[in-house]
Scaffold this motif. Structure first.
Motif, PDB file in Angstrom:
ATOM      1  N   VAL A   1      -2.532  33.270   2.270  1.00  0.00           N
ATOM      2  CA  VAL A   1      -1.144  32.812   2.146  1.00  0.00           C
ATOM      3  C   VAL A   1      -0.321  33.286   3.336  1.00  0.00           C
ATOM      4  O   VAL A   1       0.446  32.517   3.924  1.00  0.00           O
ATOM      5  N   ILE A   2      -0.487  34.550   3.708  1.00  0.00           N
ATOM      6  CA  ILE A   2       0.284  35.095   4.836  1.00  0.00           C
ATOM      7  C   ILE A   2      -0.071  34.372   6.129  1.00  0.00           C
ATOM      8  O   ILE A   2       0.807  33.927   6.871  1.00  0.00           O
ATOM      9  N   LEU A   3      -1.362  34.217   6.404  1.00  0.00           N
ATOM     10  CA  LEU A   3      -1.793  33.619   7.672  1.00  0.00           C
ATOM     11  C   LEU A   3      -1.590  32.109   7.735  1.00  0.00           C
ATOM     12  O   LEU A   3      -1.283  31.576   8.800  1.00  0.00           O
ATOM     13  N   GLU A   4      -1.756  31.417   6.626  1.00  0.00           N
ATOM     14  CA  GLU A   4      -1.700  29.955   6.653  1.00  0.00           C
ATOM     15  C   GLU A   4      -0.363  29.362   6.241  1.00  0.00           C
ATOM     16  O   GLU A   4      -0.075  28.214   6.579  1.00  0.00           O
ATOM     17  N   GLU A   5       0.454  30.123   5.518  1.00  0.00           N
ATOM     18  CA  GLU A   5       1.740  29.592   5.066  1.00  0.00           C
ATOM     19  C   GLU A   5       2.933  30.341   5.651  1.00  0.00           C
ATOM     20  O   GLU A   5       3.820  29.745   6.243  1.00  0.00           O
ATOM     21  N   ILE A   6       2.931  31.655   5.465  1.00  0.00           N
ATOM     22  CA  ILE A   6       4.099  32.459   5.865  1.00  0.00           C
ATOM     23  C   ILE A   6       4.217  32.541   7.387  1.00  0.00           C
ATOM     24  O   ILE A   6       5.289  32.310   7.950  1.00  0.00           O
ATOM     25  N   VAL A   7       3.132  32.873   8.077  1.00  0.00           N
ATOM     26  CA  VAL A   7       3.174  33.013   9.539  1.00  0.00           C
ATOM     27  C   VAL A   7       3.623  31.721  10.228  1.00  0.00           C
ATOM     28  O   VAL A   7       4.528  31.752  11.064  1.00  0.00           O
ATOM     29  N   PRO A   8       3.066  30.546   9.897  1.00  0.00           N
ATOM     30  CA  PRO A   8       3.527  29.321  10.569  1.00  0.00           C
ATOM     31  C   PRO A   8       4.994  28.999  10.284  1.00  0.00           C
ATOM     32  O   PRO A   8       5.696  28.477  11.158  1.00  0.00           O
ATOM     33  N   ALA A   9       5.467  29.333   9.092  1.00  0.00           N
ATOM     34  CA  ALA A   9       6.863  29.030   8.750  1.00  0.00           C
ATOM     35  C   ALA A   9       7.835  30.038   9.369  1.00  0.00           C
ATOM     36  O   ALA A   9       8.878  29.659   9.899  1.00  0.00           O
ATOM     37  N   PHE A  10       7.497  31.330   9.322  1.00  0.00           N
ATOM     38  CA  PHE A  10       8.407  32.372   9.808  1.00  0.00           C
ATOM     39  C   PHE A  10       8.274  32.630  11.307  1.00  0.00           C
ATOM     40  O   PHE A  10       9.206  33.049  11.965  1.00  0.00           O
TER      41      PHE A  10
END
Length: 153
Positions: A107-116
């Motif tokens: 979740v952190i690498l595939e969702e949060i990092v690209p968004a933030f």
């Protein structure tokens, strides 16, 4: 390899920090939080604080129960908001809570990092039996993240 005469020290600056906090491990999360909040305050840069609801930790009954899921989401949001409020009280100006659901590293690498779009991720390491250990989530993030990662003990 560069000779000592050719070696030039270059200043490193980060523009966006992402702190991952573990809802199950306040001790390591707080140490990482102190580091992240200090950097965000000193350099006046945005700080995202992420916590992930680990749906794999729920049994089948819990995962199918809207009431249980809602309660866990509220608990994680309250836990996360405590970190946000503490960072703001400390002097960090731009602090954003970020919540995900699923396998934390993914979740952190595939969702949060690209968004933030952080350029530095800050994580804590677990302490068990008096020894610091990097957990499986931190290990996966350190191994796979496309930006710098710091683990704090």
């Amino acid at each position: 390899m560069a000779t000592e005469e050719a070696f030039v020290v270059e200043s490193m600056h980060y523009n966006r920090l992402l702190l991952a906090v573990d809802d199950d491990d306040d001790e390591s999360s707080r140490k990482a939080f102190n580091y992240a909040a200090t950097l965000a305050k000193i350099y006046n840069i945005p700080l995202g604080i992420v916590s992930v609801l680990e749906t794999g930790d729920l049994n089948i009954y819990q995962s199918l129960s809207p009431d249980v899921l809602s309660q866990r989401r509220r608990e994680i949001a309250a836990h996360l908001n405590t970190y946000v409020e503490k960072a703001q009280a400390f002097g960090a100006q731009d602090v954003q809570p970020l919540i995900g659901e699923g396998k934390p590293a993914r979740v952190i690498l595939e969702e949060i990092v690209p968004a933030f779009k952080p350029d530095l991720i800050i994580l804590g390491s677990h302490t068990r039996h008096g020894r610091s250990r990097i957990g499986h989530v931190a290990e996966e993030i350190v191994r796979d993240a496309p930006m710098s990662v710091i683990t704090v003990r």
